[in-house]
Design a protein around this motif. Structure first.
Motif, mmCIF file in Angstrom:
data_model
loop_
_atom_site.group_PDB
_atom_site.id
_atom_site.type_symbol
_atom_site.label_atom_id
_atom_site.label_comp_id
_atom_site.label_asym_id
_atom_site.label_seq_id
_atom_site.Cartn_x
_atom_site.Cartn_y
_atom_site.Cartn_z
ATOM 1 N N TYR A 23 113.673 41.092 1.076
ATOM 2 C CA TYR A 23 114.274 40.859 -0.236
ATOM 3 C C TYR A 23 115.511 40.006 -0.065
ATOM 4 N N HIS A 24 115.628 38.967 -0.901
ATOM 5 C CA HIS A 24 116.796 38.093 -0.888
ATOM 6 C C HIS A 24 117.401 38.064 -2.291
ATOM 7 N N PRO A 25 118.491 38.767 -2.526
ATOM 8 C CA PRO A 25 119.094 38.754 -3.863
ATOM 9 C C PRO A 25 119.708 37.411 -4.227
ATOM 10 N N CYS A 26 120.038 36.600 -3.220
ATOM 11 C CA CYS A 26 120.658 35.293 -3.476
ATOM 12 C C CYS A 26 119.686 34.203 -3.078
ATOM 13 N N LEU A 27 119.287 33.371 -4.052
ATOM 14 C CA LEU A 27 118.306 32.326 -3.784
ATOM 15 C C LEU A 27 118.864 30.938 -4.110
ATOM 16 N N ASP A 28 120.151 30.722 -3.780
ATOM 17 C CA ASP A 28 120.778 29.449 -4.122
ATOM 18 C C ASP A 28 120.875 28.502 -2.935
ATOM 19 N N THR A 51 118.843 40.994 25.575
ATOM 20 C CA THR A 51 118.195 40.537 26.807
ATOM 21 C C THR A 51 116.788 41.117 26.859
ATOM 22 N N LEU A 52 115.841 40.404 26.311
ATOM 23 C CA LEU A 52 114.441 40.837 26.269
ATOM 24 C C LEU A 52 113.577 39.670 26.722
ATOM 25 N N PRO A 53 113.422 39.470 28.013
ATOM 26 C CA PRO A 53 112.771 38.253 28.517
ATOM 27 C C PRO A 53 111.309 38.105 28.137
ATOM 28 N N LYS A 54 110.610 39.214 27.864
ATOM 29 C CA LYS A 54 109.187 39.141 27.548
ATOM 30 C C LYS A 54 108.898 39.289 26.054
ATOM 31 N N LEU A 55 109.925 39.303 25.230
ATOM 32 C CA LEU A 55 109.721 39.498 23.797
ATOM 33 C C LEU A 55 108.907 38.354 23.208
ATOM 34 N N ARG A 56 107.867 38.709 22.456
ATOM 35 C CA ARG A 56 107.031 37.707 21.806
ATOM 36 C C ARG A 56 106.912 37.930 20.300
ATOM 37 N N LEU A 57 106.949 39.197 19.862
ATOM 38 C CA LEU A 57 106.738 39.504 18.445
ATOM 39 C C LEU A 57 108.006 40.103 17.854
ATOM 40 N N LEU A 58 108.442 39.531 16.729
ATOM 41 C CA LEU A 58 109.573 40.064 15.975
ATOM 42 C C LEU A 58 109.102 40.396 14.568
ATOM 43 N N ALA A 59 109.264 41.656 14.165
ATOM 44 C CA ALA A 59 108.865 42.101 12.831
ATOM 45 C C ALA A 59 110.106 42.500 12.043
ATOM 46 N N LEU A 60 110.270 41.909 10.873
ATOM 47 C CA LEU A 60 111.372 42.241 9.972
ATOM 48 C C LEU A 60 110.789 42.986 8.791
ATOM 49 N N LYS A 61 111.138 44.249 8.633
ATOM 50 C CA LYS A 61 110.507 45.107 7.627
ATOM 51 C C LYS A 61 111.566 45.818 6.794
ATOM 52 N N SER A 62 111.388 45.712 5.461
ATOM 53 C CA SER A 62 112.255 46.420 4.513
ATOM 54 C C SER A 62 113.721 46.117 4.764
ATOM 55 N N ILE A 63 114.053 44.835 4.757
ATOM 56 C CA ILE A 63 115.423 44.396 4.978
ATOM 57 C C ILE A 63 115.856 43.508 3.816
ATOM 58 N N SER A 64 117.075 43.700 3.349
ATOM 59 C CA SER A 64 117.651 42.852 2.309
ATOM 60 C C SER A 64 118.603 41.866 2.958
#
Length: 446
Positions: free
Chosen positions: A193-198, A154-167
Motif C-alpha cells: 500500500y502506498h498512501p502517497c502517489l505523487d 549480509t546474505l550472500p545467497k539471497l535470491r528471493l525477496l518478498a514484501l508482504k502487507s507493508i505500507s
C-alpha cells in the motif's frame, strides 16, 4: 539384565521420507531427533529450514541460539534457508542507530546464516527518511537519501525477496528498500500500500553509486521472477513495474505471476509486461478477477518461444461461472491457438462452481466444441503437452464430490481421441456457520 540400546540399521532413503512427512509437526520432529542419532541431521534440517523472527525479543533469542549452536558445533545456522522478519523497524535513514532501528540487531543475527536464499518482510516498519521531506519531486532531484545505499544484510545467497502487507510512503521508497538487496533475482509484491502517489518513477534518482552499477557500468540487480498479488491499485502496480526498468534494475523475466483486482488499464500494463518478456519468459500465471475481461483476446503468446508453463484462471466470488459463458472463457479457445509450440504444461483451474439441486456439476460456462478444437490443435503441435484441470465446487452438507472425468471426456472427444494427456483434480468445500470445511482432492487421468 542390562537395558538394550535401540539400533535401527535402515538406509537414509527409507527413513528420510518418513521424516519429511513430519515436516509440519514440529513437536514430532523434536521427538524424532531424540530417537536415533542418525536422524538428528535430517530433523534439524527441517526444524530450522524456515524461521520467523517476530519482534526484537525473538530475534535476540534466536541470535543466542545461533551463538550457542556455534560453540558446541551443532550447526543450526547452516540449515536455515527461509527467513521471515515481522514487527521490526527498518530505518534506512539511520541504519546504524540501534536505538532507532532494528537493523544492527538483525544484521548481527542474519550474518550468522550463510545459506539464506529467501527473505520475507511482513508487516515491518520501513522508514526511508525524515517525515519533513514530503516533496517527492525534490527528493528525486536531490537523489534522496543523502548518502548511497549499501547491502542491508549480509546474505550472500539471497535470491528471493518478498514484501508482504507493508505500507510505503511511495513507490520510490519501495524501490529504495529493494535496492538494499542487490543480490536478489526474484521479487514478490504481496498486499502493498502506498498512501502517497505523487512520485513519477520515470525520474529514477541516479545517485546510488554503490548499488546502481559495477565498475564496468553493468547493471547489477536483474529481476528474473516477479509475483504481483494484491497491490492496492493500478497506479501502484504500474509505477512499481516502471521503476523496475530503471537503473539499478533491469527485468529479464523468466517467471511472472500476476494476480490483481484488475481493470482494463491494469490488463494493459500486464499485456505490455508480458510482451516485453517475449525472449525470456518461461513460466506465466495469470489470475484474472473480471469475468467480463477481454484480456485473453488482447494477449498473444505465439512469439514467446521459451514459454513452457502457462496457468490461466478466474478468481473472486463476485461472479458465477456456472450460470453463463463469460467473456473470459469465450476468448479462451482462440487464445490457446496463439500459444507457442514450446508449451509443455497448461493449467486451467475452474473454481467457484455450484452444483445443481440434484448434485450434478454445471458445464455451461464454456463453449466446449471450440475448446475441444483448440486442445486438439495444441496436442498436434505439442505432443508432449500435459493439461491440468482442477475443478473446485461448493458442496452440499454430505461433502460428496461430483463425477467429472466422464462428462468432461464427452465434451472434448477429439482431444481425447488424439491422445491429449489431461489430469483432473476435483475438490470442494462445505460452507458452514463461521467456517469452511474443505474436502480432499480426487485425481483422475482422462
Amino acid at each position: 539384565m542390562e537395558p538394550q540400546t535401540l539400533h535401527i540399521a535402515l538406509p537414509p532413503e527409507l527413513w528420510d521420507p518418513i521424516v519429511d512427512e513430519l515436516s509440519s509437526d514440529r513437536s514430532a520432529l523434536r521427538a524424532f531427533s531424540l530417537t536415533q542419532r542418525a536422524w538428528v541431521a535430517s530433523t534439524r534440517r527441517r526444524l530450522f529450514k524456515a524461521i520467523e523472527l517476530r519482534g526484537t525479543e525473538r530475534c535476540e533469542r534466536f541470535r543466542d541460539i545461533l551463538i550457542s549452536s556455534s560453540s558446541v558445533g551443532t550447526g543450526v545456522a547452516q540449515w536455515v534457508s527461509d527467513v521471515t522478519l515481522s514487527v521490526v523497524r527498518l530505518r534506512l535513514d539511520v541504519p546504524e542507530d540501534a536505538e532507532a532501528s532494528d537493523i544492527p540487531l538483525l544484521e548481527e543475527t542474519l550474518s550468522r546464516l550463510p545459506n539464506v536464499d529467501s527473505l520475507q518482510l511482513y508487516d515491518v516498519d520501513v522508514k526511508c527518511g525524515p517525515e519533513s521531506q514530503t516533496d517527492g519531486d525534490a527528493r528525486l532531484e536531490e537523489g534522496y537519501p543523502d548518502r548511497p545505499l549499501r547491502s542491508l544484510f549480509t546474505l550472500p545467497k539471497l535470491r528471493l525477496l518478498a514484501l508482504k502487507s507493508i505500507s510505503f510512503g511511495s513507490p520510490f521508497d519501495t524501490m529504495l528498500l529493494i535496492s538494499a538487496f542487490p543480490q536478489i533475482s526474484s521479487l514478490n509484491f504481496l498486499y502493498l500500500y502506498h498512501p502517497c502517489l505523487d512520485v513519477d518513477p520515470t525520474h529514477w534518482p541516479p545517485q546510488l553509486p554503490e548499488n546502481s552499477k559495477r565498475e564496468d557500468n553493468r547493471i547489477i540487480i536483474t529481476i528474473r521472477e516477479l509475483i504481483v498479488a494484491g497491490v492496492a491499485s493500478l497506479t501502484e502496480a504500474v509505477r512499481l513495474l516502471a521503476a523496475l526498468k530503471e537503473p539499478p534494475f533491469t527485468c529479464a523475466l523468466q517467471k511472472l505471476l500476476w494476480s490483481l483486482y484488475s481493470s482494463r488499464d491494469d490488463e494493459t500494463a500486464l499485456v505490455r509486461t508480458v510482451g516485453e518478456a517475449e525472449s525470456t519468459l518461461e513460466d506465466l500465471e495469470i489470475q484474472c478477477n473480471r469475468a467480463e475481461s477481454d484480456l485473453l483476446g488482447r494477449l498473444d503468446l505465439s512469439r514467446h518461444s521459451r514459454l513452457k508453463s502457462l496457468c490461466l484462471g478466474l478468481t473472486g466470488r463476485s461472479f458465477k461461472v456456472d450460470t453463463d459463458i463469460t467473456t473470459f472463457y469465450l476468448s479462451l479457445p482462440p487464445f490457446l491457438v496463439r500459444t507457442p509450440t514450446s508449451l509443455r504444461v497448461l493449467h486451467l483451474p475452474f473454481g467457484y462452481l455450484s452444483l445443481s439441486p440434484d448434485g450434478t456439476p454445471p458445464w455451461n460456462f464454456m463453449n466446449w466444441p471450440s475448446f475441444d478444437e483448440a486442445l486438439t490443435l495444441l496436442h498436434k503441435r505439442n505432443p508432449l503437452l500435459v493439461v491440468y484441470m482442477p475443478f473446485r465446487y461448493t458442496l452440499r452438507q454430505d461433502g460428496h464430490l461430483p463425477e467429472v472425468a466422464q462428462p468432461l471426456a464427452l465434451r472434448i472427444p477429439s482431444a481425447e481421441r488424439e491422445g491429449l494427456r489431461v489430469r483432473l483434480a476435483v475438490s470442494g468445500y462445505i460452507p458452514e456457520a463461521g467456517r469452511i470445511v474443505y474436502v480432499p482432492e480426487e485425481y483422475h487421468w482422462l
